[in-house]
Write a protein that holds these residues in place. Structure first.
Motif, PDB file in Angstrom:
ATOM      1  N   ALA A 192     -32.302 -10.201 -18.283  1.00 17.23           N
ATOM      2  CA  ALA A 192     -32.280 -11.200 -17.205  1.00 17.23           C
ATOM      3  C   ALA A 192     -32.002 -12.576 -17.787  1.00 17.23           C
ATOM      4  O   ALA A 192     -32.357 -12.867 -18.936  1.00 17.23           O
ATOM      5  CB  ALA A 192     -33.607 -11.208 -16.449  1.00 17.23           C
ATOM      6  N   LYS A 193     -31.369 -13.417 -16.968  1.00 11.43           N
ATOM      7  CA  LYS A 193     -31.065 -14.780 -17.414  1.00 11.43           C
ATOM      8  C   LYS A 193     -32.316 -15.653 -17.432  1.00 11.43           C
ATOM      9  O   LYS A 193     -32.461 -16.531 -18.276  1.00 11.43           O
ATOM     10  CB  LYS A 193     -30.016 -15.405 -16.501  1.00 11.43           C
ATOM     11  CG  LYS A 193     -28.630 -14.801 -16.654  1.00 11.43           C
ATOM     12  CD  LYS A 193     -27.623 -15.546 -15.799  1.00 11.43           C
ATOM     13  CE  LYS A 193     -26.220 -14.969 -15.998  1.00 11.43           C
ATOM     14  NZ  LYS A 193     -25.211 -15.697 -15.171  1.00 11.43           N
ATOM     15  N   TYR A 210     -34.934 -13.040 -12.865  1.00  7.99           N
ATOM     16  CA  TYR A 210     -33.833 -13.489 -12.007  1.00  7.99           C
ATOM     17  C   TYR A 210     -32.489 -13.193 -12.675  1.00  7.99           C
ATOM     18  O   TYR A 210     -32.339 -13.384 -13.886  1.00  7.99           O
ATOM     19  CB  TYR A 210     -33.933 -14.995 -11.742  1.00  7.99           C
ATOM     20  CG  TYR A 210     -35.239 -15.435 -11.117  1.00  7.99           C
ATOM     21  CD1 TYR A 210     -35.394 -15.512  -9.741  1.00  7.99           C
ATOM     22  CD2 TYR A 210     -36.329 -15.786 -11.919  1.00  7.99           C
ATOM     23  CE1 TYR A 210     -36.584 -15.933  -9.159  1.00  7.99           C
ATOM     24  CE2 TYR A 210     -37.525 -16.201 -11.354  1.00  7.99           C
ATOM     25  CZ  TYR A 210     -37.648 -16.273  -9.979  1.00  7.99           C
ATOM     26  OH  TYR A 210     -38.841 -16.683  -9.415  1.00  7.99           O
ATOM     27  N   GLU A 211     -31.543 -12.746 -11.850  1.00  4.16           N
ATOM     28  CA  GLU A 211     -30.142 -12.570 -12.257  1.00  4.16           C
ATOM     29  C   GLU A 211     -30.024 -11.710 -13.512  1.00  4.16           C
ATOM     30  O   GLU A 211     -29.750 -12.205 -14.604  1.00  4.16           O
ATOM     31  CB  GLU A 211     -29.479 -13.932 -12.520  1.00  4.16           C
ATOM     32  CG  GLU A 211     -29.478 -14.860 -11.316  1.00  4.16           C
ATOM     33  CD  GLU A 211     -28.880 -16.210 -11.681  1.00  4.16           C
ATOM     34  OE1 GLU A 211     -27.672 -16.246 -11.958  1.00  4.16           O
ATOM     35  OE2 GLU A 211     -29.640 -17.213 -11.714  1.00  4.16           O
ATOM     36  N   ALA A 228     -27.921  -3.842 -10.905  1.00  9.43           N
ATOM     37  CA  ALA A 228     -28.017  -5.305 -10.971  1.00  9.43           C
ATOM     38  C   ALA A 228     -29.053  -5.797  -9.974  1.00  9.43           C
ATOM     39  O   ALA A 228     -29.318  -5.136  -8.960  1.00  9.43           O
ATOM     40  CB  ALA A 228     -26.658  -5.931 -10.697  1.00  9.43           C
ATOM     41  N   GLU A 230     -30.966  -9.582  -8.200  1.00 13.88           N
ATOM     42  CA  GLU A 230     -31.145 -11.038  -8.103  1.00 13.88           C
ATOM     43  C   GLU A 230     -32.554 -11.417  -8.553  1.00 13.88           C
ATOM     44  O   GLU A 230     -32.753 -12.378  -9.279  1.00 13.88           O
ATOM     45  CB  GLU A 230     -30.880 -11.516  -6.676  1.00 13.88           C
ATOM     46  CG  GLU A 230     -29.432 -11.478  -6.250  1.00 13.88           C
ATOM     47  CD  GLU A 230     -28.573 -12.439  -7.051  1.00 13.88           C
ATOM     48  OE1 GLU A 230     -29.060 -13.555  -7.351  1.00 13.88           O
ATOM     49  OE2 GLU A 230     -27.432 -12.085  -7.397  1.00 13.88           O
ATOM     50  N   THR A 231     -33.544 -10.632  -8.089  1.00 11.22           N
ATOM     51  CA  THR A 231     -34.936 -10.804  -8.533  1.00 11.22           C
ATOM     52  C   THR A 231     -35.536  -9.426  -8.777  1.00 11.22           C
ATOM     53  O   THR A 231     -35.196  -8.460  -8.084  1.00 11.22           O
ATOM     54  CB  THR A 231     -35.791 -11.557  -7.490  1.00 11.22           C
ATOM     55  OG1 THR A 231     -35.832 -10.804  -6.272  1.00 11.22           O
ATOM     56  CG2 THR A 231     -35.258 -12.953  -7.248  1.00 11.22           C
TER      57      THR A 231
END
Length: 395
Positions: A192-193, A210-211, A228, A230-231
């Motif tokens: 994750a980023k 996140y991401e 994948a 987003e959260t």
């Protein structure tokens, strides 16, 4: 007898002023360094000022164990330096008062420092270290990012290995890599980023990522699976993490009886035994340094011909040499090159011998070679400075 008491009281008060001033200054300097270190907890990680204040209070015994011997050296040195520079020592000798008769006030200050430092080393220091560690882990149970380090693999959470590239502050984790082995049938790799910890139910923490993406391999199908997001939330048992970490005390948190009991349970030839023994010896050798520093400070103060500022510099050089010798003894003792009882007492033995030799020279009013060389340094520096200024003017 009455005159001797007056003189002893006068000398004692002459030493007390620089003693307490230097104690306050040195402790403040060390405290400021610790405050700068703990400021990140307030600014970047949102820890309350009350917690930081308690952490500083718990570190005070550690500071004082080192600053009290330094203050003893400076108190005796500057006190007698002032008496010597005003020719009061010469007047006392002319009145038939020998140097040995000036020892009682020095001994009183040294014994007071030794007693206070002994109480700190034997009781306050392990108490403070234990409270400090407990508070850190207590805070970490709700703010687990305090227990994390950037650029290293962390396996303190059960069945999780976490790697964080950066901790920019505000509880944010950047470029997070996680190996999740909580599911025995399938191992997940999560990238994750960003990430951030949030308190959940009692004893729980939520790590929100996140991401990123989840990568897994199905052992039956032997095919990779990716997803994948987003959260993505990971729930952690922070209470179990804290209990696991605080299961046993570190040697720095142990009292004398606990150290002796721990030493009886390990192999006498092991590194763990050496660490325990060195910690035990340190509880007695560091307070004894107060007596050694007072012994050195007396001939240094009487024999020096320079001012107070140079006396402070000489004291700092002496204590720096003591600390370097102590650090070297600790390193070699930790490696098992000699018994810890030898290594931890070598600095005191060496400096006590130097103090006795200097006191003997001062008692016979003979010059102290080392002190004479140190006293010439300010004049040498002054000449070099003037020579440099003259060469710059000629150019």
């Amino acid at each position: 007898m009455f005159k001797a008491r007056i003189i002893h009281r006068y000398i004692l008060f002459e030493m007390l002023s620089p003693y307490f001033v230097s104690l306050g200054v040195f402790t403040f300097v060390l405290l400021m360094a610790k405050i700068m270190e703990l400021t990140d907890l307030v600014v970047s990680r949102g820890v309350g000022l009350d917690v930081v204040g308690r952490l500083l209070m718990y570190t005070m015994p550690y500071f004082l164990v080192f600053t009290i011997p330094m203050a003893t050296l400076l108190g005796v040195l500057i006190g007698f330096l002032r008496l010597s520079s005003d020719n009061e020592v010469v007047a006392l000798k002319a009145a038939g008062i020998s140097l040995t008769k000036l020892l009682p006030p020095v001994a009183a200050l040294a014994l007071f420092s030794w007693l206070v430092t002994s109480m700190l080393a034997l009781w306050a220091l392990p108490w403070g270290n234990n409270r400090f560690e407990n508070l850190i882990y207590q805070v970490a149970s709700t703010q687990a990012e305090l227990a994390l380090k950037e650029g290293s693999f962390i396996d303190t959470f059960p069945n999780l290995v976490i790697y964080i590239d950066k901790l920019p502050g505000g509880g944010v984790l950047k470029d997070v890599f996680i190996v999740d082995q909580r599911d025995k049938k399938k191992q997940h790799t999560i990238v994750a980023k960003r990430g951030k910890f949030f308190p959940a139910k009692k004893g729980k923490l939520t790590l929100r990522l996140y991401e990123g993406g989840i990568y897994a391999v199905d052992p039956q199908r032997k095919s990779p699976q990716t997803a994948a997001f987003e959260t993505y939330d990971i729930t952690l048992n922070a209470g179990a993490f804290v209990a696991k970490q605080r299961k046993e005390k570190h040697e720095k948190e142990m009292y004398v009886t606990e150290l002796l009991a721990a030493m009886g349970k390990v192999n006498p030839d092991s590194k763990e035994y050496y660490l325990l023994d060195m910690e035990l010896q340190k509880k007695f050798s560091l307070p004894f340094a107060c007596l050694v520093m007072a012994l050195i400070g007396l001939p240094l103060g009487i024999g020096s011909k320079s001012g107070r500022s140079w006396g402070v510099a000489v004291a700092l050089i002496v204590f720096l040499a003591y600390y370097l010798l102590l650090s070297a003894a600790w390193s070699f003792g930790e490696g098992g090159y000699y018994p810890p009882v030898v290594g931890m007492w070598v600095p005191n033995i060496v400096f006590a011998l130097v103090g006795v030799l200097m006191f003997r020279q001062a008692l016979h009013e003979a010059p102290i070679p080392l002190l004479d060389k140190l006293d010439r340094l300010p004049e040498l520096i002054r000449r070099l400075r003037h020579r440099g200024q003259d060469e710059a003017t000629e150019d």
